[in-house]
Design an enzyme around this catalytic site. Structure first.
Site, PDB file in Angstrom:
ATOM      1  N   PRO A  60       0.743  -1.253  -0.041  1.00  9.70           N
ATOM      2  CG  PRO A  60      -0.196  -1.013   2.143  1.00  9.70           C
ATOM      3  CD  PRO A  60       0.941  -1.507   1.434  1.00  9.70           C
ATOM      4  CD  GLU A  61       4.843   3.043  -2.902  1.00 10.82           C
ATOM      5  OE1 GLU A  61       4.986   3.965  -3.247  1.00 10.82           O
ATOM      6  OE2 GLU A  61       5.561   1.980  -3.222  1.00 10.82           O
TER       7      GLU A  61
END
Length: 300
Positions: A2-3
């Site tokens: 998750p960015e």
DNA sequence: AACACCCCCTGTCGGC
DNA sequence: TGCCGACAGGGGGTGT
């Protein structure tokens, strides 16, 4: 996974099941993730209506009708899965990972929202909504990379006099909030900026951005927008909330491509891997030189 | 203050 | 085949 693009993709995926919906029941299957769940977590969430689902940096924020916001961070391996309400969408291989299903929100609608996180670097907190901005986690956060505040002048101010490598500065959530290892590598390559160069070397003596620094905001925005349009990147089988896969990973130009030919037209370099502050950096030593020579005269 | 390094945890992959 | 080390999208904490 998750960015920013992945977290935003998760937010959009959860919206139909959560926004305006009531949480009928909560299963909290262990006392902690990265941090302990807040005291009375289940009781404070049960029966609450979700007024809205926002994102700030890599955090998901579910505003509850109790006046508290459920703050969720996915860490390295967190993901959400939605099932139950809309049959026939996509069948997620749920059994394989069920041991890491740590929280299940049973919605009044019948939908189930399950949080899975093998490494447990993620966490959930409850913070009074009006106090969010003053909370330790949020008060020091930098600008949103897709917001209006990120421009060359901002970066020049942030980088001026800094000896830390550009890569480290872009990863610093106190400056820009939401970038991670993948998109920093990708943005630096698109901008033709060396990840190894000291941040201060991209700022002129008078404090103005160099041409190289001037390319960064656009490169960051472009790569994030493109990733968002692709539904994020799906590494290690990571899926969106509806079970589908993002596909931006096929468009990485440098990340995890050590030894590959540099994709920049006309460049004959090969992608290198370096380690900076303990994390892999992928870059092309030919078109990402410390002394930017891509535009302008190239004179010092 | 700014920077480098360690750690949290589990799973996977490549090399021997 | 199996074992073992390296490494993985994040970020908090500590030591210099």
């Amino acid at each position: 996974m998750p960015e920013l693009p992945e977290v935003e993709t998760v937010r959009r995926g959860l919206l139909p099941a959560l926004a305006g919906a009531r949480i009928a029941r909560v299963e909290q299957r262990r006392p902690d993730l990265r941090f302990p769940f807040p005291p009375g977590f289940v009781e404070r969430v049960t029966g609450r209506r979700v007024l809205g689902l926002r994102r700030r940096a890599k955090y998901l924020l579910a505003d509850l009708d109790s006046g508290e916001t459920l703050v969720m961070h996915l860490g390295m391996s967190g993901s959400f899965r939605v099932d139950g309400a809309t049959p026939g969408l996509f069948h997620h291989p749920r059994d394989k990972n069920a041991a890491h299903d740590h929280v299940v929100f049973h919605m009044e609608s019948g939908a189930r929202v399950t949080y899975n996180d093998p490494r447990r670097f993620g966490f959930m907190l409850l913070i009074p909504t009006p106090e969010l901005d003053r909370h330790k986690l949020f008060e020091g956060l930098g600008v949103e990379p897709l917001g209006p505040a990120l421009d060359a002048a901002f970066l020049a101010r942030a980088f001026r006099g800094r000896k830390a490598p550009t890569k480290a500065l872009l990863l610093d959530q106190r400056l820009i909030a939401g970038l991670g290892n993948i998109y920093v590598c990708e943005a630096l390559h698109r901008a033709g900026v060396s990840p190894l160069a000291a941040g201060g070397s991209l700022v002129k003596a008078a404090g103005a951005p160099t041409a190289a620094l001037g390319r960064l905001p656009g490169a960051i925005r472009e790569v994030l927008e493109a990733a968002l349009a692709a539904g994020g990147s799906s590494l290690r089988d990571h899926r969106q909330a509806d079970g589908s896969l993002g596909y931006f990973q096929h468009r990485f130009r440098v990340y995890d491509r050590e030894g590959a030919a540099c994709p920049t037209p006309g460049c004959h370099g090969a992608i290198l891997r370096a380690v900076q502050s303990g994390r892999s950096t992928f870059y092309c030593p030919d078109c990402q030189k410390p002394r930017p020579c891509r535009s302008g005269s190239g004179k010092p």
